[in-house]
Scaffold this motif. Structure first.
Motif, PDB file in Angstrom:
ATOM      1  N   LYS A   9      54.914  40.162  53.620  1.00  0.00           N
ATOM      2  CA  LYS A   9      54.514  40.298  52.220  1.00  0.00           C
ATOM      3  C   LYS A   9      55.248  39.282  51.348  1.00  0.00           C
ATOM      4  N   PRO A  10      54.490  38.462  50.626  1.00  0.00           N
ATOM      5  CA  PRO A  10      55.140  37.515  49.714  1.00  0.00           C
ATOM      6  C   PRO A  10      55.719  38.218  48.481  1.00  0.00           C
ATOM      7  N   TYR A  11      56.698  37.577  47.880  1.00  0.00           N
ATOM      8  CA  TYR A  11      57.272  38.029  46.611  1.00  0.00           C
ATOM      9  C   TYR A  11      56.144  38.195  45.594  1.00  0.00           C
ATOM     10  N   GLY A  12      56.185  39.256  44.810  1.00  0.00           N
ATOM     11  CA  GLY A  12      55.218  39.468  43.734  1.00  0.00           C
ATOM     12  C   GLY A  12      53.934  40.167  44.146  1.00  0.00           C
ATOM     13  N   THR A  13      53.783  40.476  45.416  1.00  0.00           N
ATOM     14  CA  THR A  13      52.569  41.142  45.898  1.00  0.00           C
ATOM     15  C   THR A  13      52.767  42.651  45.868  1.00  0.00           C
ATOM     16  N   LEU A  14      51.764  43.359  45.343  1.00  0.00           N
ATOM     17  CA  LEU A  14      51.812  44.824  45.335  1.00  0.00           C
ATOM     18  C   LEU A  14      51.586  45.361  46.738  1.00  0.00           C
ATOM     19  N   CYS A  15      52.196  46.483  47.035  1.00  0.00           N
ATOM     20  CA  CYS A  15      52.081  47.111  48.356  1.00  0.00           C
ATOM     21  C   CYS A  15      50.903  48.096  48.383  1.00  0.00           C
ATOM     22  N   GLN A  16      49.803  47.685  47.825  1.00  0.00           N
ATOM     23  CA  GLN A  16      48.586  48.494  47.809  1.00  0.00           C
ATOM     24  C   GLN A  16      47.400  47.550  47.736  1.00  0.00           C
ATOM     25  N   PHE A  17      46.219  48.103  47.967  1.00  0.00           N
ATOM     26  CA  PHE A  17      45.023  47.258  48.036  1.00  0.00           C
ATOM     27  C   PHE A  17      44.357  47.042  46.681  1.00  0.00           C
ATOM     28  N   THR A  18      44.744  47.824  45.661  1.00  0.00           N
ATOM     29  CA  THR A  18      44.172  47.649  44.324  1.00  0.00           C
ATOM     30  C   THR A  18      45.299  47.663  43.297  1.00  0.00           C
ATOM     31  N   GLU A  20      45.904  49.047  39.634  1.00  0.00           N
ATOM     32  CA  GLU A  20      45.353  49.902  38.578  1.00  0.00           C
ATOM     33  C   GLU A  20      45.787  49.498  37.179  1.00  0.00           C
ATOM     34  N   ARG A  21      46.767  48.615  37.081  1.00  0.00           N
ATOM     35  CA  ARG A  21      47.287  48.218  35.780  1.00  0.00           C
ATOM     36  C   ARG A  21      46.312  47.284  35.074  1.00  0.00           C
ATOM     37  N   THR A  22      46.189  47.458  33.789  1.00  0.00           N
ATOM     38  CA  THR A  22      45.388  46.517  33.016  1.00  0.00           C
ATOM     39  C   THR A  22      46.243  45.305  32.699  1.00  0.00           C
ATOM     40  N   GLY A  23      45.605  44.226  32.421  1.00  0.00           N
ATOM     41  CA  GLY A  23      46.342  42.997  32.151  1.00  0.00           C
ATOM     42  C   GLY A  23      46.017  41.968  33.207  1.00  0.00           C
ATOM     43  N   PRO A  24      46.821  40.918  33.255  1.00  0.00           N
ATOM     44  CA  PRO A  24      46.560  39.870  34.242  1.00  0.00           C
ATOM     45  C   PRO A  24      46.590  40.450  35.657  1.00  0.00           C
ATOM     46  N   PRO A  25      45.680  40.038  36.510  1.00  0.00           N
ATOM     47  CA  PRO A  25      45.685  40.576  37.875  1.00  0.00           C
ATOM     48  C   PRO A  25      46.922  40.136  38.649  1.00  0.00           C
ATOM     49  N   ARG A  26      47.409  41.053  39.475  1.00  0.00           N
ATOM     50  CA  ARG A  26      48.550  40.765  40.340  1.00  0.00           C
ATOM     51  C   ARG A  26      48.047  40.735  41.782  1.00  0.00           C
ATOM     52  N   PRO A  27      48.678  39.944  42.649  1.00  0.00           N
ATOM     53  CA  PRO A  27      48.242  39.920  44.044  1.00  0.00           C
ATOM     54  C   PRO A  27      48.450  41.283  44.701  1.00  0.00           C
ATOM     55  N   THR A  28      47.492  41.678  45.530  1.00  0.00           N
ATOM     56  CA  THR A  28      47.567  42.937  46.271  1.00  0.00           C
ATOM     57  C   THR A  28      47.371  42.650  47.759  1.00  0.00           C
ATOM     58  N   LEU A  29      47.473  43.672  48.569  1.00  0.00           N
ATOM     59  CA  LEU A  29      47.241  43.519  50.005  1.00  0.00           C
ATOM     60  C   LEU A  29      45.836  43.013  50.297  1.00  0.00           C
ATOM     61  N   ALA A  30      44.882  43.375  49.444  1.00  0.00           N
ATOM     62  CA  ALA A  30      43.494  42.947  49.647  1.00  0.00           C
ATOM     63  C   ALA A  30      43.344  41.427  49.576  1.00  0.00           C
ATOM     64  N   ASP A  31      44.257  40.754  48.920  1.00  0.00           N
ATOM     65  CA  ASP A  31      44.206  39.291  48.847  1.00  0.00           C
ATOM     66  C   ASP A  31      44.592  38.627  50.160  1.00  0.00           C
ATOM     67  N   ARG A  37      40.287  50.289  56.663  1.00  0.00           N
ATOM     68  CA  ARG A  37      40.917  51.545  57.080  1.00  0.00           C
ATOM     69  C   ARG A  37      42.332  51.407  57.638  1.00  0.00           C
ATOM     70  N   VAL A  38      43.102  50.451  57.152  1.00  0.00           N
ATOM     71  CA  VAL A  38      44.532  50.406  57.469  1.00  0.00           C
ATOM     72  C   VAL A  38      45.301  50.652  56.175  1.00  0.00           C
ATOM     73  N   TYR A  39      46.441  51.313  56.324  1.00  0.00           N
ATOM     74  CA  TYR A  39      47.231  51.693  55.159  1.00  0.00           C
ATOM     75  C   TYR A  39      48.703  51.393  55.425  1.00  0.00           C
ATOM     76  N   PRO A  40      49.451  51.062  54.367  1.00  0.00           N
ATOM     77  CA  PRO A  40      50.878  50.746  54.559  1.00  0.00           C
ATOM     78  C   PRO A  40      51.653  51.951  55.096  1.00  0.00           C
ATOM     79  N   ALA A  41      52.541  51.694  56.019  1.00  0.00           N
ATOM     80  CA  ALA A  41      53.475  52.702  56.526  1.00  0.00           C
ATOM     81  C   ALA A  41      54.788  52.465  55.795  1.00  0.00           C
ATOM     82  N   GLY A  42      54.908  53.017  54.615  1.00  0.00           N
ATOM     83  CA  GLY A  42      56.065  52.785  53.764  1.00  0.00           C
ATOM     84  C   GLY A  42      55.713  51.800  52.661  1.00  0.00           C
ATOM     85  N   ARG A  43      56.716  51.463  51.879  1.00  0.00           N
ATOM     86  CA  ARG A  43      56.509  50.590  50.726  1.00  0.00           C
ATOM     87  C   ARG A  43      57.535  49.458  50.770  1.00  0.00           C
TER      88      ARG A  43
END
Length: 183
Positions: A9-18, A20-31, A37-43
């Motif tokens: 995981k790169p710096y600044g990437t959220l540990c989720q696929f979406t 939910e915050r409004t504002g400028p988009p942040r990188p997520t796992l989906a990027d 159907r895979v999910y993080p095991a921990g954060r």
């Protein structure tokens, strides 16, 4: 067969696929990971880097993430200051944080590791030394390593999770992943 993905995981990437915050988009796992159907095991905090495991197996996910199983997690940690061996003893014994005592950590001072550059770079202050530690913990409280180093008087500047149990990010570049499917 359980699907297991090792993601650096790169710096600044959220540990989720979406996000939910409004504002400028942040990188997520989906990027980075287009696997259904895979999910993080921990954060792993947004401002932390390194190994994140994702799986499609709920039992495996719980075994990796649940503190009851005490899965060791190893971090390479750049801290502000120049801690000596005796300064690291509180980490090795366990520290009292706001949410209680931590378990003892394995802590070793190490040479600066050969890591990829971080974007943005870690702030550099000529008048304040820094050093690198390898810290292994067996619990997973929110921002635990950062809180432990701060409580010991050495705030974290950069945190890279290198290993979880037997899995590591050796040879996995930031933003890339490896399929380690288990039979």
């Amino acid at each position: 067969m359980s699907r297991l993905i090792l993601f650096n995981k790169p710096y600044g990437t959220l540990c989720q696929f979406t996000d939910e915050r409004t504002g400028p988009p942040r990188p997520t796992l989906a990027d980075f990971i287009a696997v259904p159907r895979v999910y993080p095991a921990g954060r792993l905090d947004t401002d932390s880097e390194g190994l994140l495991l994702l799986t499609d197996d709920g039992r495996l996910q719980a075994r990796i993430a649940d503190p009851r199983f005490k899965t060791p997690k190893t971090y390479l940690v750049q801290v502000e200051g120049d801690p000596q061996e005796t300064d690291l003893d509180p980490l090795r014994r366990g520290l009292r944080l706001k949410d209680g005592m931590t378990l003892p950590a394995e802590v070793k001072r190490i040479a600066a590791p050969d890591l990829w550059p971080r974007d943005p770079p870690v702030r550099f202050r000529q008048s304040v030394p820094d050093c690198w530690l390898r810290i292994t913990i067996r619990e997973g409280r929110n921002r635990q390593v950062r809180r432990m180093t701060a409580a010991a008087g050495f705030p974290t500047l950069r945190l890279v999770r290198w290993r979880i149990g037997d899995w590591t990010i050796d040879d996995i570049a930031p933003g890339h992943w490896l399929d380690a499917t288990i039979d």
